[in-house]
Design an enzyme around this catalytic site. Structure first.
Site, PDB file in Angstrom:
ATOM      1  CE  LYS A 165      -7.141   1.302   3.886  1.00  0.00           C
ATOM      2  NZ  LYS A 165      -5.926   1.857   4.312  1.00  0.00           N
ATOM      3  CG  ASN A 201       1.847   1.435   4.795  1.00  0.00           C
ATOM      4  OD1 ASN A 201       3.095   1.855   4.963  1.00  0.00           O
ATOM      5  ND2 ASN A 201       1.435   1.359   3.566  1.00  0.00           N
ATOM      6  CD  GLU A 226      -2.211   1.285   2.956  1.00  0.00           C
ATOM      7  OE1 GLU A 226      -1.706   0.777   3.861  1.00  0.00           O
ATOM      8  OE2 GLU A 226      -3.403   1.922   3.116  1.00  0.00           O
ATOM      9  CB  CYS A 242      -4.043  -1.400   4.891  1.00  0.00           C
ATOM     10  SG  CYS A 242      -3.116  -1.458   6.537  1.00  0.00           S
ATOM     11  CD  GLU A 248      -5.388   4.959   5.264  1.00  0.00           C
ATOM     12  OE1 GLU A 248      -5.853   4.773   4.390  1.00  0.00           O
ATOM     13  OE2 GLU A 248      -4.944   3.952   6.250  1.00  0.00           O
ATOM     14  CG  ASN A 250      -4.695   3.969   0.162  1.00  0.00           C
ATOM     15  OD1 ASN A 250      -3.902   3.280  -0.631  1.00  0.00           O
ATOM     16  ND2 ASN A 250      -4.691   3.912   1.317  1.00  0.00           N
TER      17      ASN A 250
HETATM   18  N1  CDV Z   1      -3.147   1.626   6.518  1.00  0.00           N
HETATM   19  C1  CDV Z   1      -4.149   0.913   7.354  1.00  0.00           C
HETATM   20  O1  CDV Z   1      -5.219   0.673   6.988  1.00  0.00           O
HETATM   21  N2  CDV Z   1      -3.759   0.681   8.627  1.00  0.00           N
HETATM   22  C2  CDV Z   1      -4.705   0.214   9.720  1.00  0.00           C
HETATM   23  C3  CDV Z   1      -4.427   0.766  10.836  1.00  0.00           C
HETATM   24  C4  CDV Z   1      -4.700   2.053  11.278  1.00  0.00           C
HETATM   25  C5  CDV Z   1      -5.344  -0.097  12.111  1.00  0.00           C
HETATM   26  C6  CDV Z   1      -4.873  -1.142   9.575  1.00  0.00           C
HETATM   27  O2  CDV Z   1      -5.986  -1.762   9.659  1.00  0.00           O
HETATM   28  O3  CDV Z   1      -3.741  -1.967   9.676  1.00  0.00           O
END
Ligand code: CDV
Length: 306
Positions: free
Chosen positions: A123, A192, A47, A167, A142, A106
């Site tokens: 996303k 991330n 990501e 993510c 975000e 994203n």
């Molecule tokens: N980049 C993300 O989506 N990170 C989230 C954190 C903030 C919980 C994740 O679900 O890993």
């Protein structure tokens, strides 16, 4: 029958704020070449792979324009596109997109072995907050930088049915099930994940456990391969989880990264193995009971689908 495909995850160590796009693309090409040498047909990058994870700072959008791509490929990423096509390797790449209409997403961009775009995923589950939150050691803004996507499409590519998630999407069962209902066979997921979760630090020590828990369950319950790929290590003072994995439709780990830096992991898989689950234990057509799910939902006051 068998449909053999060699999947790779190109985990990345940190991308600091002062790393240029040229620096990063050079790293990506290096990882791509290693994956190709190891026989990969397709390689997943993380990501927001082209920049530092900038939502850790809350700045006005006008001051954050340089973090967004406005077209893809562009003059910085063209060498990656060219090298991948020359090697005959496909890839998925995460980056921040500002569209012509000004909307910001994203995204994860999937490219076939001939350089053709398969699809661009936006996303869906955007975590964190939209306003600056003073009490945090670092921000997770975000929701200031991105609006949510509204679909989990599945594309025909690489000889199978392929989907993507980014993510936080990986923590939600709906992510996998919506793609599972479309017959998905491989899901690419870039992430991330800071080790420190400010709203509830008791979850910090469980980050690694939860990471694999959700992806293994998603793979198994939908009979699909999953490639989960991190940008890990210490980035601008914030430590993020690594632990990239390639998972079988059984939910088993085929291979896992052992470092927190740039590292390629590879697994040679047979997409037909998905049938072992999709046509037996998780034969949706035979065993799922959507009418009952909706009856229960209705009884509990959940609004039925339109
Ligand atoms: N980049 C993300 O989506 N990170 C989230 C954190 C903030 C919980 C994740 O679900 O890993």
């Amino acid at each position: 029958m068998s449909r053999i495909l060699t999947l790779a995850a190109a985990q990345m160590g940190p991308v600091q704020r002062d790393h240029t796009r040229d620096d990063v693309v050079e790293r990506l090409i290096h990882l791509l070449r290693e994956a190709a040498e190891r026989g990969a047909n397709v390689v997943a990058f993380p990501e927001l792979a082209l920049t530092t994870f900038f939502p850790r700072w809350h700045v006005p959008l006008e001051e954050a324009e340089h973090y967004y791509e406005t077209e893809m490929p562009n003059r910085f990423t063209k060498p990656l596109w060219d090298e991948a096509a020359r090697l005959g390797v496909g890839f998925s790449l995460g980056y921040a997109l500002r569209q012509d209409d000004g909307r910001r997403f994203n995204v994860y961009h999937l490219v076939e072995r001939d350089g053709r775009t398969v699809g661009v995923f936006r996303k869906v589950h955007i975590p964190g907050h939209a306003e600056h939150e003073e009490w945090r050691d670092f921000q997770h803004a975000e929701r200031h930088y991105f609006e949510p996507g509204d679909d989990f499409p599945v594309w025909r590519a690489f000889g199978g049915l392929v989907g993507m998630a980014i993510c936080n999407d990986r923590r939600w069962s709906e992510t996998y099930r919506v793609m599972g209902l479309q017959g998905v066979e491989v899901i690419f997921i870039g992430y991330n994940t800071p080790l420190h979760y400010a709203p509830d630090p008791t979850q910090n020590s469980l980050q690694a456990f939860h990471n694999h828990l959700v992806m293994q369950a998603g793979a198994y319950q939908n009979g699909t391969f999953v490639v989960g790929v991190a940008k890990g290590g210490f980035e601008e003072g914030v430590e993020s989880l690594a632990q990239s994995v390639i998972l079988a439709p059984s939910g088993q780990i085929l291979t896992q990264a052992v470092s927190t830096g740039d590292e390629v992991i590879v697994a040679r898989v047979d997409l037909d193995l998905t049938n072992s689950y999709k046509q037996t234990l998780f034969d949706f057509d035979t065993y799922r009971i959507p009418q009952a799910y909706w009856r229960i939902a209705e009884q509990k006051g959940v609004v039925p689908p339109p």
